[in-house]
Design a protein around this motif. Structure first.
Motif, PDB file in Angstrom:
ATOM      1  N   ASN B  10       0.981  -1.185  -0.025  1.00  0.00           N
ATOM      2  CA  ASN B  10       0.052  -0.113   0.023  1.00  0.00           C
ATOM      3  C   ASN B  10       1.003   1.143   0.142  1.00  0.00           C
ATOM      4  OD1 ASN B  10      -2.960  -1.297   0.807  1.00  0.00           O
ATOM      5  ND2 ASN B  10      -1.541  -2.218   2.029  1.00  0.00           N
ATOM      6  N   LYS B  11       0.479   2.213  -0.562  1.00  0.00           N
ATOM      7  CA  LYS B  11       1.111   3.677  -0.724  1.00  0.00           C
ATOM      8  C   LYS B  11       0.051   4.579  -0.662  1.00  0.00           C
ATOM      9  CE  LYS B  11       4.623   6.151  -1.569  1.00  0.00           C
ATOM     10  NZ  LYS B  11       5.893   6.386  -0.424  1.00  0.00           N
ATOM     11  N   VAL B  12       0.231   5.475   0.145  1.00  0.00           N
ATOM     12  CA  VAL B  12      -0.542   6.774   0.181  1.00  0.00           C
ATOM     13  C   VAL B  12       0.488   7.759   0.213  1.00  0.00           C
ATOM     14  CG1 VAL B  12      -1.954   8.195   1.660  1.00  0.00           C
ATOM     15  CG2 VAL B  12      -2.050   5.706   2.089  1.00  0.00           C
ATOM     16  N   THR B  13       0.117   8.795  -0.907  1.00  0.00           N
ATOM     17  CA  THR B  13       1.051  10.085  -1.200  1.00  0.00           C
ATOM     18  C   THR B  13       0.420  11.065  -1.401  1.00  0.00           C
ATOM     19  OG1 THR B  13       2.866  10.607  -2.559  1.00  0.00           O
ATOM     20  CG2 THR B  13       0.935   9.587  -3.757  1.00  0.00           C
ATOM     21  N   GLU B  14       0.796  12.268  -1.445  1.00  0.00           N
ATOM     22  CA  GLU B  14       0.261  13.488  -1.714  1.00  0.00           C
ATOM     23  C   GLU B  14       0.294  13.902  -2.853  1.00  0.00           C
ATOM     24  OE1 GLU B  14       1.121  15.910   2.629  1.00  0.00           O
ATOM     25  OE2 GLU B  14       2.520  16.344   0.801  1.00  0.00           O
ATOM     26  N   LYS B  15      -0.698  14.607  -3.495  1.00  0.00           N
ATOM     27  CA  LYS B  15      -0.861  14.998  -5.004  1.00  0.00           C
ATOM     28  C   LYS B  15       0.434  15.655  -5.367  1.00  0.00           C
ATOM     29  CE  LYS B  15      -3.626  18.003  -7.890  1.00  0.00           C
ATOM     30  NZ  LYS B  15      -4.541  19.067  -7.736  1.00  0.00           N
ATOM     31  N   GLU B  99       1.097 -19.638 -21.958  1.00  0.00           N
ATOM     32  CA  GLU B  99       0.299 -18.647 -22.062  1.00  0.00           C
ATOM     33  C   GLU B  99      -0.207 -17.819 -20.767  1.00  0.00           C
ATOM     34  OE1 GLU B  99      -0.157 -17.252 -26.005  1.00  0.00           O
ATOM     35  OE2 GLU B  99      -1.411 -16.687 -24.158  1.00  0.00           O
ATOM     36  N   THR B 100      -0.041 -18.588 -19.631  1.00  0.00           N
ATOM     37  CA  THR B 100      -0.671 -18.099 -18.500  1.00  0.00           C
ATOM     38  C   THR B 100       0.180 -16.789 -18.081  1.00  0.00           C
ATOM     39  OG1 THR B 100      -1.597 -20.029 -18.035  1.00  0.00           O
ATOM     40  CG2 THR B 100      -1.546 -18.626 -16.272  1.00  0.00           C
ATOM     41  N   GLN B 101      -0.422 -15.944 -17.444  1.00  0.00           N
ATOM     42  CA  GLN B 101       0.118 -14.733 -16.730  1.00  0.00           C
ATOM     43  C   GLN B 101       0.030 -14.850 -15.314  1.00  0.00           C
ATOM     44  OE1 GLN B 101      -0.691 -10.707 -18.046  1.00  0.00           O
ATOM     45  NE2 GLN B 101      -0.487 -11.365 -20.384  1.00  0.00           N
ATOM     46  N   TYR B 102       0.845 -14.674 -14.641  1.00  0.00           N
ATOM     47  CA  TYR B 102       0.920 -14.896 -13.038  1.00  0.00           C
ATOM     48  C   TYR B 102       1.006 -13.556 -12.490  1.00  0.00           C
ATOM     49  CZ  TYR B 102       1.638 -19.759 -13.909  1.00  0.00           C
ATOM     50  OH  TYR B 102       1.462 -21.122 -14.546  1.00  0.00           O
ATOM     51  N   PHE B 103      -0.033 -13.357 -11.822  1.00  0.00           N
ATOM     52  CA  PHE B 103      -0.126 -11.640 -11.228  1.00  0.00           C
ATOM     53  C   PHE B 103       0.356 -11.833  -9.795  1.00  0.00           C
ATOM     54  CE2 PHE B 103      -2.633  -9.204 -14.061  1.00  0.00           C
ATOM     55  CZ  PHE B 103      -3.265 -10.229 -14.979  1.00  0.00           C
ATOM     56  N   GLY B 104       0.973 -10.572  -9.476  1.00  0.00           N
ATOM     57  CA  GLY B 104       1.307 -10.376  -8.127  1.00  0.00           C
ATOM     58  C   GLY B 104       0.024  -9.883  -7.340  1.00  0.00           C
ATOM     59  N   PRO B 105       0.263  -9.486  -6.050  1.00  0.00           N
ATOM     60  CA  PRO B 105      -0.841  -9.009  -5.279  1.00  0.00           C
ATOM     61  C   PRO B 105      -1.347  -7.735  -5.437  1.00  0.00           C
ATOM     62  CG  PRO B 105       1.063  -9.136  -3.892  1.00  0.00           C
ATOM     63  CD  PRO B 105       1.543  -9.737  -5.208  1.00  0.00           C
ATOM     64  N   GLY B 106      -0.260  -7.043  -6.221  1.00  0.00           N
ATOM     65  CA  GLY B 106      -0.674  -5.476  -6.461  1.00  0.00           C
ATOM     66  C   GLY B 106      -0.268  -4.314  -5.384  1.00  0.00           C
ATOM     67  N   THR B 107      -0.152  -3.269  -5.748  1.00  0.00           N
ATOM     68  CA  THR B 107       0.231  -2.117  -4.934  1.00  0.00           C
ATOM     69  C   THR B 107      -0.850  -1.327  -5.036  1.00  0.00           C
ATOM     70  OG1 THR B 107       2.495  -2.322  -5.094  1.00  0.00           O
ATOM     71  CG2 THR B 107       1.622   0.044  -4.388  1.00  0.00           C
ATOM     72  N   ARG B 108      -1.476  -0.895  -3.791  1.00  0.00           N
ATOM     73  CA  ARG B 108      -2.829  -0.091  -3.608  1.00  0.00           C
ATOM     74  C   ARG B 108      -2.419   1.367  -3.562  1.00  0.00           C
ATOM     75  NH1 ARG B 108      -2.953  -4.709  -2.482  1.00  0.00           N
ATOM     76  NH2 ARG B 108      -4.710  -5.935  -3.106  1.00  0.00           N
ATOM     77  N   LEU B 109      -2.357   2.146  -4.784  1.00  0.00           N
ATOM     78  CA  LEU B 109      -2.009   3.718  -4.369  1.00  0.00           C
ATOM     79  C   LEU B 109      -2.928   4.643  -4.045  1.00  0.00           C
ATOM     80  CD1 LEU B 109       0.260   5.704  -4.774  1.00  0.00           C
ATOM     81  CD2 LEU B 109      -0.445   5.682  -7.140  1.00  0.00           C
ATOM     82  N   LEU B 110      -2.929   5.339  -3.140  1.00  0.00           N
ATOM     83  CA  LEU B 110      -3.851   6.393  -2.773  1.00  0.00           C
ATOM     84  C   LEU B 110      -3.383   7.604  -3.015  1.00  0.00           C
ATOM     85  CD1 LEU B 110      -6.767   7.195  -2.054  1.00  0.00           C
ATOM     86  CD2 LEU B 110      -6.100   6.805   0.256  1.00  0.00           C
ATOM     87  N   VAL B 111      -3.863   8.557  -3.716  1.00  0.00           N
ATOM     88  CA  VAL B 111      -3.251   9.898  -3.880  1.00  0.00           C
ATOM     89  C   VAL B 111      -3.989  10.863  -3.395  1.00  0.00           C
ATOM     90  CG1 VAL B 111      -2.204  11.709  -5.449  1.00  0.00           C
ATOM     91  CG2 VAL B 111      -2.049   9.216  -6.207  1.00  0.00           C
ATOM     92  N   LEU B 112      -3.804  11.606  -2.322  1.00  0.00           N
ATOM     93  CA  LEU B 112      -4.667  12.390  -1.519  1.00  0.00           C
ATOM     94  C   LEU B 112      -4.570  13.783  -2.028  1.00  0.00           C
ATOM     95  CD1 LEU B 112      -3.723  11.377   2.192  1.00  0.00           C
ATOM     96  CD2 LEU B 112      -5.734  10.526   0.629  1.00  0.00           C
TER      97      LEU B 112
END
Lengths: 109, 112
Positions: B10-15, B99-112
């Motif tokens: 997770n990543k929270v950042t300022e605009k 053919e299969t793509q294996y996905f990571g868990p993702g990064t949740r980005l929130l820009v305030l």
């Protein structure tokens, strides 16, 4: 325009019941169609990949069908379990992957 | 680990700030993809790396977005001067010969 549409947007069923999710696509040329399962907060996980010549493919309790003439696919889940609660994403590949917006399935006990 | 990993979770950042997201693909996978998943939207392709070939950048939404990959290893996605509409889950996937793509868990980005 290449599009992948899924229905329903969300679905609630009771544990043990069967359900079918639909996917319609307007993608050309067609290479393959995939179904992914995405648990909340996780990345998608591949369930099946089907090429033009395949009509049906199973993966445990998941069975996918493909009608390349009508450009429709379905994912049938048999004897649903609580762990089936997730988003199910239909993905069609001409060259790049084109993702549907998914069906959110909730299985209640 | 055997799967694709991403950091941070997770990543929270300022605009206006820059952010850097990291993806560690499955060892030996030559193809690496970045996608963006906005709330209620399907996954949106951003960029594709295949071996030493020039990357396919056709999905990058603006010149604020860039990505690098060193050989067949780690990739970083950089977003400069973040905007609120950049808030999304950023997913990385890798692919070997199949053919299969294996996905990571993702990064949740929130820009305030």
């Amino acid at each position: 325009k290449n599009q992948v549409e899924q229905s329903p947007q969300s679905l609630i069923i009771l544990e043990g019941k069967n359900c079918t999710l639909q996917c319609n696509y307007t993608v050309s040329p067609f290479s393959n169609l995939r179904w992914y399962k995405q648990d909340t907060g996780r990345g998608p996980v591949s369930l099946t990949i089907m090429t033009f010549s395949e009509n049906t493919k199973s993966n445990g309790r998941y069975t996918a069908t493909l009608d390349a003439d009508t450009k429709q696919s379905s994912l049938h889940i048999t004897a649903s379990q609580l762990s089936d609660s997730a988003s199910y994403i239909c993905v069609v590949k001409p060259d790049k992957l084109i993702f549907g917006t998914g069906t959110r399935l909730q299985v209640f006990p | 680990g055997a799967g694709v990993s991403q950091s941070p979770s997770n990543k929270v950042t300022e605009k206006g700030k820059d952010v850097e997201l990291r993806c560690d693909p499955i060892s030996g996978h030559t193809a690496l993809y970045w996608y963006r998943q906005s709330l209620g939207q399907g996954l949106e392709f951003l960029i594709y790396f295949q071996g030493n070939s020039a990357p396919d950048k056709s999905g990058l939404p603006s010149d604020r977005f860039s990505a690098e990959r060193t050989g067949e290893s780690v990739s970083t996605l950089t977003i400069q001067r973040t905007q609120q509409e950049d808030s999304a889950v950023y997913l990385c996937a890798s692919k070997g010969l199949a053919e299969t793509q294996y996905f990571g868990p993702g990064t949740r980005l929130l820009v305030l």
